[in-house]
Design a protein around this motif. Structure first.
Motif, short mmCIF file in Angstrom:
data_model
loop_
_atom_site.label_atom_id
_atom_site.label_comp_id
_atom_site.label_asym_id
_atom_site.label_seq_id
_atom_site.Cartn_x
_atom_site.Cartn_y
_atom_site.Cartn_z
N ASP A 52 0.83 -1.20 0.00
CA ASP A 52 0.00 0.00 0.00
C ASP A 52 0.86 1.25 0.00
O ASP A 52 0.53 2.25 -0.65
N ARG A 108 2.08 2.09 -3.47
CA ARG A 108 1.00 2.65 -4.30
C ARG A 108 0.70 4.09 -3.90
O ARG A 108 0.55 4.97 -4.75
N GLU A 136 1.09 7.62 -5.97
CA GLU A 136 -0.03 8.55 -6.14
C GLU A 136 0.32 9.94 -5.63
O GLU A 136 0.03 10.95 -6.29
#
Length: 690
Positions: free
Chosen positions: A470, A473, A477
């Motif tokens: 996570d 990611r 982002e």
């Protein structure tokens, strides 16, 4: 075990320089003998060394340039020696055979000089008097930068001239001028192509807007956007954090904010924000703000260029500093140059009064620290296996005071004492400027980092939880939201093109992504693993929220940490007795004072883990109120109220100035009343000459 000594860079630079000099000497000897194998080998070594210089030893290139042996001189000498060698290989009439090749080689160097002149001209046309970010400046005919090869003379000469040099080398073994002719022809084609590309950019419709056109555009943008409050900042590359800490409070103000910078490089140092950014390097351009709607400028730091903007009478100026502490720098006499000085709480007001630096009490306004609204309050003793300790020392400062930073005299002892406790997880976050003035601080910082790495190697069983995926990611982002995608060779003007007006809602998206990233970051760390935190993320206040205890120096860090009311300690490396130390530095009043030998660390950890033994809890609450002011209304509201009040003062001042100007203008502009002159008996004016 002692650390291995680093390879001395001066010795490496000396070896590279000697190698290049030896290659030229060998090439000269081979050309005069002549000796083809030696000529080939020496030229090849010379070219390879040039590549090493441009890739890894840029400092040597500047030394060569200072001694008038820059890349052009070296390249001409290399080709000249090759030509001399070719001329000495055969019969006396070889000059007529190689004369056209020599002429072509000379033409290539003429083109190289022409390209360099055009490159400078193109760069000047692309150097605008105003640099922007988060503003649509497409009307200025912005365009991508020329290829980097056309802007860097050293790289360009090596690449464009390589075919000619290679052709001359290929001609030497078999005495085949055709190889030299082909290489020189290819170099000429490359040079002509580069020249044409630069000439194309100088066509009237292809060049960016001129200086006056840019200034007119800037005036029009000011008139359309109508800014009311701005953040003014000037400084070095490492000082950008001083401005970045005020971005969120600035964005939360009522009105139209703007960020005013003075150094072009600083435009990219400002963190992600949707606030329009303008960089005005020249004083004459800066003065155009006088006729804008800008009413207040907020100053988080002092600089030599601050005096220039203070000349603008239509703008009110306030000093907010980039942190408050008991250091003398927090009461700099320069502060009296501002219209107001905004501080966090009563303690800073008293500090200015005691310092007697010329700041009047009526000009001091308590606004709190709006950045600290994100700091979470104390929630009890550590609940997990480990007690998280944040060691965040400040830097050594400019004055050489041994009490400025604990890194030199106490840092290693503190870290060893913390690492000796199996229940401690250490977060080490040194100041970004550590070691910039005193090399001893930089060396101590490196030793502290090695101690932490060694302690991590000794701890076993650390496994990264699944949150690591996570985190990757969320990192991608967040980087996508806050990082502009520049080409490697992008210049300032191309960055203006890329960083145009932001998409609606980007600021909110960045805030959400940052919060999610911080949560994932802390969750991804192995339990109990010590951390060395030197990147921009996680931010200091995020470290506050996960820490159970802070150990620091006399700095704004402890004042900010008090917003949480968690336990904190201050290292006393000043040489003063503890009581004198507490008296000299009021922010230490609610702290545990640690001596340089770190003997008090075990007892300090005990009070953190067992709050009933913490005798300083009430003192911290009282000191928080004194340092940061009341919690209600929130600091952001008080900050906004102070901005609006100062804006009102600026508007009143402008109105009074306009009234004075209107009152003075009729007497100055209306012509005097005409009267009929007196006449004598002959009907002539009495002033006439007879």
């Amino acid at each position: 075990m002692p650390l291995p000594l680093p390879r001395p860079p001066a010795l490496l630079k000396g070896l590279v320089t000697l190698l290049l000099a030896a290659a030229f000497a060998a090439q000269a000897a081979a050309a005069l003998l002549p000796h083809v194998p030696l000529l080939l080998a020496a030229t090849t070594v010379s070219l390879a060394t040039e590549g090493v210089l441009y890739r890894w030893q840029r400092g040597v290139l500047s030394l060569f340039a200072k001694s008038h042996a820059d890349v052009t001189v070296r390249h001409v000498l290399r080709d000249l020696l090759l030509v001399v060698g070719l001329l000495r290989l055969g019969e006396q009439d070889r000059e007529t055979v190689y004369a056209p090749l020599v002429a072509g080689l000379l033409a290539f160097y003429v083109l190289h000089c022409a390209i360099q002149a055009l490159s400078v001209l193109v760069r000047r046309t692309r150097t605008l008097p105003v640099v922007t970010r988060n503003i649509d400046a497409s009307a200025l005919r912005l365009s991508p930068a020329p290829p980097g090869l056309l802007r860097r003379p050293g790289h360009r000469l090596l690449v464009f001239g390589l075919p000619a040099t290679a052709g001359l080398l290929a001609a030497a073994p078999g005495d085949e001028p055709v190889f030299a002719a082909a290489g020189i022809a290819l170099s000429l084609v490359l040079a002509l192509t580069g020249l044409g590309a630069l000439l194309f950019r100088l066509l009237p419709g292809r060049r960016p807007a001129g200086e006056q056109e840019v200034l007119d555009w800037f005036d029009a943008w000011l008139a359309e956007y109508r800014p009311t409050v701005g953040l003014y900042f000037s400084g070095g590359a490492s000082s950008a954090y001083q401005a970045n800490m005020w971005l969120e409070p600035l964005a939360g103000l009522d009105g139209k904010p703007v960020i005013v910078l003075r150094e072009r490089f600083m435009v990219q140092k400002i963190a992600a924000t949707d606030i329009p950014i303008v960089c005005l390097p020249k004083v004459s351009t800066l003065m155009r703000l006088e006729h804008s709607t800008l009413q207040v400028l907020i100053h988080p730091s002092n600089s030599g260029k601050t005096s220039q903007v203070l000349r603008i009478p239509t703008i009110r100026h306030t000093f907010v500093n980039h942190g408050e502490s008991d250091k003398l720098s927090s009461c700099n006499p320069y502060a009296k140059a501002y219209d107001e000085v905004w501080v966090a709480g009563p303690a800073a007001r008293e500090r200015y009064a005691l310092a007697e630096v010329g700041v009047e009490d009526k000009d001091v306004v308590e606004t709190g620290r709006p950045q600290l609204d994100a700091v979470r309050p104390y929630a009890g003793p550590p609940k997990g296996t480990y007690t998280t300790v944040l060691y965040a020392p400040t830097w050594e400062g400019w004055d050489g005071n041994p009490g400025n930073t604990s890194v030199v005299a106490a840092g290693e002892n503190l870290v060893r004492a913390l690492l000796a406790d199996p229940g401690v997880r250490l977060l080490y976050k040194p100041h970004p400027l550590t070691g910039s003035v005193d090399p001893r601080a930089g060396a101590a910082d490196l030793r502290i980092r090695e101690l932490i790495r060694a302690a991590n190697r000794e701890r076993t069983g650390a496994r990264r939880p699944t949150a690591g995926a996570d985190l990757a990611r969320l990192t991608e982002e967040l980087d996508r939201l806050i990082t502009a995608d520049f080409r490697a060779g992008a210049d300032t003007l191309e960055r203006m093109l890329v960083q145009s007006a932001p998409e609606p809602g980007r600021a909110e998206a960045v805030a959400r992504a940052t919060a999610a990233w911080e949560e994932a970051y802390w969750a991804s760390l192995p339990e109990g693993e010590h951390q060395i935190i030197t990147d921009a993320r996680p931010a200091l206040y995020s470290c506050f929220n996960v820490a159970d205890l802070l150990i620091s120096d006399v700095s704004s860090v402890i004042s900010d940490f008090l917003a949480s009311e968690k336990p904190y300690a201050v290292a006393n490396t000043s040489g003063l007795p503890e009581e004198a130390f507490r008296t000299a530095f009021p922010t230490v009043a609610a702290a545990t004072v640690l001596t340089p030998d770190a003997a008090g660390v075990p007892g300090l950890l005990e009070t953190v883990r067992h709050p009933e033994k913490d005798v300083l809890a009430e003192a911290r609450a009282a000191l928080k109120l004194r340092l940061l002011g009341p919690a209600d209304p929130p600091s952001q509201e008080r900050f906004n109220a102070a901005v609006q009040a100062l804006c009102a003062q600026a508007r009143d001042h402008r109105a009074r100035a306009a009234q004075r100007l209107a009152a003075e203008r009729p007497a100055a502009e209306l012509p005097g009343q005409r009267t009929e002159p007196a006449r004598d008996a002959a009907g002539l004016p009495t002033t006439a000459q007879h």
